[in-house]
Write an enzyme that holds these catalytic residues in place. Structure first.
Site, mmCIF file in Angstrom:
data_model
loop_
_atom_site.group_PDB
_atom_site.id
_atom_site.type_symbol
_atom_site.label_atom_id
_atom_site.label_comp_id
_atom_site.label_asym_id
_atom_site.label_seq_id
_atom_site.Cartn_x
_atom_site.Cartn_y
_atom_site.Cartn_z
ATOM 1 N N HIS A 159 1.778 57.806 -2.010
ATOM 2 C CA HIS A 159 1.227 58.278 -0.728
ATOM 3 C C HIS A 159 2.138 59.392 -0.229
ATOM 4 O O HIS A 159 3.028 59.154 0.590
ATOM 5 C CB HIS A 159 1.190 57.097 0.252
ATOM 6 C CG HIS A 159 0.430 57.351 1.506
ATOM 7 N ND1 HIS A 159 -0.340 56.379 2.105
ATOM 8 C CD2 HIS A 159 0.316 58.446 2.304
ATOM 9 C CE1 HIS A 159 -0.890 56.870 3.209
ATOM 10 N NE2 HIS A 159 -0.511 58.119 3.351
ATOM 11 N N GLU A 193 -2.945 58.603 -2.580
ATOM 12 C CA GLU A 193 -3.599 58.338 -1.300
ATOM 13 C C GLU A 193 -2.967 59.194 -0.218
ATOM 14 O O GLU A 193 -1.796 59.589 -0.325
ATOM 15 C CB GLU A 193 -3.504 56.848 -0.941
ATOM 16 C CG GLU A 193 -2.080 56.354 -0.817
ATOM 17 C CD GLU A 193 -1.962 54.886 -0.438
ATOM 18 O OE1 GLU A 193 -2.761 54.073 -0.907
ATOM 19 O OE2 GLU A 193 -1.036 54.571 0.322
ATOM 20 N N HIS A 201 -3.090 46.732 1.718
ATOM 21 C CA HIS A 201 -2.274 46.672 2.935
ATOM 22 C C HIS A 201 -1.920 45.233 3.252
ATOM 23 O O HIS A 201 -2.783 44.409 3.492
ATOM 24 C CB HIS A 201 -2.917 47.328 4.159
ATOM 25 C CG HIS A 201 -1.938 48.222 4.858
ATOM 26 N ND1 HIS A 201 -0.895 47.732 5.601
ATOM 27 C CD2 HIS A 201 -1.809 49.564 4.856
ATOM 28 C CE1 HIS A 201 -0.177 48.741 6.047
ATOM 29 N NE2 HIS A 201 -0.691 49.857 5.599
HETATM 30 N N1 PXP Z 1 -3.389 51.093 0.741
HETATM 31 C C1 PXP Z 1 -3.169 52.103 1.602
HETATM 32 C C2 PXP Z 1 -4.277 53.050 1.897
HETATM 33 C C3 PXP Z 1 -1.903 52.284 2.186
HETATM 34 O O1 PXP Z 1 -1.693 53.289 3.039
HETATM 35 C C4 PXP Z 1 -0.866 51.401 1.852
HETATM 36 C C5 PXP Z 1 0.500 51.592 2.446
HETATM 37 O O2 PXP Z 1 1.018 52.825 2.053
HETATM 38 C C6 PXP Z 1 -1.147 50.353 0.942
HETATM 39 C C7 PXP Z 1 -2.421 50.225 0.417
HETATM 40 C C8 PXP Z 1 -0.106 49.377 0.533
HETATM 41 O O3 PXP Z 1 0.239 48.572 1.612
HETATM 42 P P1 PXP Z 1 1.502 47.599 1.508
HETATM 43 O O4 PXP Z 1 2.715 48.475 1.373
HETATM 44 O O5 PXP Z 1 1.465 46.828 2.784
HETATM 45 O O6 PXP Z 1 1.302 46.744 0.288
#
Ligand code: PXP
Length: 237
Positions: A43, A70, A190
């Site tokens: 990201h 992402e 997430h």
């Molecule tokens: N999906 C997206 C779109 C995210 O922004 C994030 C965090 O960067 C994640 C998944 C992963 O989340 P986590 O770090 O809480 O596992």
């Protein structure tokens, strides 16, 4: 099979804390693959506070599994993704200063913008995914705008899972059914963790991919990366 995509942003955060190149982001990504991860997610943000543009270019030729980039589709991000051509791009509505993503897109209000951006990526042959809440209208507009997949924002599931798992997962199952009926693939991410991953997987076994960073990297401090990745994969069976 639900693929495990490891989000390696935390590795870059650790590296950036000291400058230099320890831990090496590319090496960790390749080790994640070697230990069984079926994808790598990054990201990149405009301030490069964790993953940098250079990391994205370094990773692309070396990864053997699915590469997912992402982020918020600002011009600079779009340009990077079109140059790197990952397997998948996930559009996230986060502002540059945000600590982490904390909502899905309002795909109805941003319909024209999303349609335009999705068109650009679709024309470049990059699979597209749109980060959305478990909300059927948001999913319908994501489909209309041209997304191949949606990624369900699972923070509300994760926070209520401890109180009542069935109640926590229900809206996500409903949303996943709506997405499936519209022909969309479904990803999720997430706040997924060893505590809550298996339950959502069992309830939505047609999930294509989960993208996990914070909890997985934190677990690796105790269990090591190899064992941790195996444990997460065990939750997807
Ligand atoms: N999906 C997206 C779109 C995210 O922004 C994030 C965090 O960067 C994640 C998944 C992963 O989340 P986590 O770090 O809480 O596992």
């Amino acid at each position: 099979m639900t693929k495990l995509s490891v989000n390696i942003n935390k590795i870059a955060t650790l590296r950036n804390a000291r400058g230099g190149d320890v831990p090496n982001v590319v090496k960790v990504a390749l080790d994640c693959e070697r230990f069984g991860a079926e994808g790598i997610t990054v990201h990149p943000r405009p301030d490069e506070r964790h993953i940098r543009k250079a990391d994205v270019y370094d990773l692309k030729p070396l990864l053997k599994t699915e590469f997912n980039i992402e982020g918020y589709p600002a011009p600079e991000f779009i340009d990077l993704v079109l140059k790197v051509k990952p397997h998948q791009v996930t559009l996230v509505p986060d502002s540059p200063v945000q600590l982490t993503s904390n909502s899905g897109w309002d795909t109805k209000s941003h319909y024209d913008f999303l349609s335009e951006v999705l068109d650009e990526f679709n024309n470049a042959g990059i699979r597209t995914s749109v980060f959305v809440a478990a909300d059927s209208q948001m999913i319908e507009y994501a489909a209309k705008a041209g997304a191949d997949r949606v990624e369900l924002y699972t923070e509300p599931y994760a926070t209520t899972y401890n109180v009542d798992p069935d109640k926590a997962v229900k809206p996500f199952v409903e949303a996943a059914k709506v997405a499936r009926n519209l022909g969309l693939g479904i990803n999720a991410g997430h706040d997924l963790s060893l505590a809550n991953l298996n339950f959502i997987y069992k309830n939505i076994p047609w999930l294509e991919e989960v993208s996990i960073g914070h909890a997985l990297i934190s677990d690796a401090l105790y269990m090591g990366l190899e064992k941790t990745i195996q444990e997460y994969k065990n939750c997807l069976r």
